[in-house]
Scaffold this motif. Structure first.
Motif, PDB file in Angstrom:
ATOM      1  N   MET A   1       0.840  -1.200   0.000  1.00 13.01           N
ATOM      2  CA  MET A   1       0.000   0.000   0.000  1.00 13.01           C
ATOM      3  C   MET A   1       0.872   1.245   0.000  1.00 13.01           C
ATOM      4  O   MET A   1       1.888   1.285   0.687  1.00 13.01           O
ATOM      5  N   SER A   2       0.489   2.218  -0.781  1.00 15.42           N
ATOM      6  CA  SER A   2       1.243   3.462  -0.845  1.00 15.42           C
ATOM      7  C   SER A   2       1.257   4.150   0.521  1.00 15.42           C
ATOM      8  O   SER A   2       0.243   4.174   1.221  1.00 15.42           O
TER       9      SER A   2
ATOM     10  N   VAL B   1      -1.514   6.621   0.964  1.00 16.74           N
ATOM     11  CA  VAL B   1      -2.821   5.997   1.155  1.00 16.74           C
ATOM     12  C   VAL B   1      -2.932   5.472   2.575  1.00 16.74           C
ATOM     13  O   VAL B   1      -3.956   5.660   3.252  1.00 16.74           O
TER      14      VAL B   1
ATOM     15  N   ARG C   1      -3.672   8.081   4.882  1.00 14.78           N
ATOM     16  CA  ARG C   1      -4.876   8.811   4.485  1.00 14.78           C
ATOM     17  C   ARG C   1      -4.580  10.252   4.118  1.00 14.78           C
ATOM     18  O   ARG C   1      -5.338  11.178   4.422  1.00 14.78           O
TER      19      ARG C   1
ATOM     20  N   PRO D   1      -6.017   9.920  -1.700  1.00 20.53           N
ATOM     21  CA  PRO D   1      -6.823   8.727  -1.983  1.00 20.53           C
ATOM     22  C   PRO D   1      -6.293   7.908  -3.156  1.00 20.53           C
ATOM     23  O   PRO D   1      -7.020   7.071  -3.703  1.00 20.53           O
ATOM     24  N   PHE D   2      -5.051   8.156  -3.552  1.00 24.76           N
ATOM     25  CA  PHE D   2      -4.467   7.434  -4.673  1.00 24.76           C
ATOM     26  C   PHE D   2      -2.981   7.217  -4.418  1.00 24.76           C
ATOM     27  O   PHE D   2      -2.379   7.853  -3.550  1.00 24.76           O
ATOM     28  N   ARG D   3      -2.387   6.302  -5.168  1.00 24.52           N
ATOM     29  CA  ARG D   3      -0.961   6.050  -5.063  1.00 24.52           C
ATOM     30  C   ARG D   3      -0.180   7.260  -5.565  1.00 24.52           C
ATOM     31  O   ARG D   3      -0.587   7.925  -6.520  1.00 24.52           O
TER      32      ARG D   3
ATOM     33  N   HIS E   1      -3.112   6.442  -9.834  1.00 25.35           N
ATOM     34  CA  HIS E   1      -1.675   6.482  -9.542  1.00 25.35           C
ATOM     35  C   HIS E   1      -1.095   7.749 -10.162  1.00 25.35           C
ATOM     36  O   HIS E   1      -1.073   7.896 -11.379  1.00 25.35           O
TER      37      HIS E   1
END
Length: 202
Positions: A1-2, A5, A8, A11-13, A94
């Motif tokens: 997981m990025s 992300v 929080r 909401p994207f890589r 991404h």
């Protein structure tokens, strides 16, 4: 997981690289934010991202006036934040941010975009940056502009100072690089630095 992300923050890589690394991210990049010197052509590495939506900027990676080039302006950073607004309204899986070496302009842009969505979380932002790009050395002028434009009251600038200290202690090779491009004044005072080539972007 990025990292962004997981924390929080976005909401994207989010990935960060230099032009020589663009091929390594072929596959699932949906958006690219690229920054290079004025007059520089689009990188050949874009061929590996034919479907990605691109925003490109051209300004120099310097933090002090040298008489021939201009530092990144507030307008430059405001334009990057406008990209952030656009990304918030788009479907992004991404985001790949690049500059010449993936060290300074790209990392400062990443910090600005994370701070735009997360006021008051400067420590978390730089922690995530360190996971994404461990040897990041964000352009301090860009961070100052972002701090003012976002109304953060100097907290982003202070977090950058602490990040620079930690990075300088952890990575001697980064100290050497920053000294060699004429930015030794950004290093902690215990490290003597002599710039030898202030025209090479990082």
């Amino acid at each position: 997981m990025s990292p962004v992300v997981a924390r929080r923050l976005l909401p994207f890589r989010l990935s960060i690289c230099g032009v020589a690394e663009l091929e390594q991210f072929a596959g699932d990049v949906t958006h690219i934010l690229g920054i290079l010197d004025p007059g520089t052509p689009a990188p050949e590495g874009y061929v590996h991202h034919p479907e990605a939506l691109r925003d490109e900027f051209r300004f120099y990676d310097i933090v002090a006036n040298d008489g021939s080039r201009t530092m990144p302006t507030e307008a430059d950073v405001a334009a990057i934040l406008k990209v952030g607004d656009k990304l918030a309204a788009d479907r992004v899986d991404h985001l790949l941010i690049h500059c010449y070496a993936g060290v300074s302009r790209s990392t400062a842009s990443a910090v600005a975009l994370m701070a735009q969505r997360n006021p008051g979380r400067a420590a978390d932002i730089f922690a995530a940056l360190g996971e994404i790009r461990p040897k990041a050395w964000p352009n301090s002028v860009m961070i100052g502009h972002a701090d003012r434009l976002l109304g953060l009251g100097g907290t982003l600038v202070e977090a950058l100072r602490l990040h620079h200290i930690a990075t300088a202690h952890r990575y001697p090779e980064v100290r050497t690089l920053i000294s060699s491009v004429g930015r030794g004044h950004e290093l902690p005072t215990e490290y003597a630095a002599e710039g030898s080539d202030p025209h090479e972007p990082v």
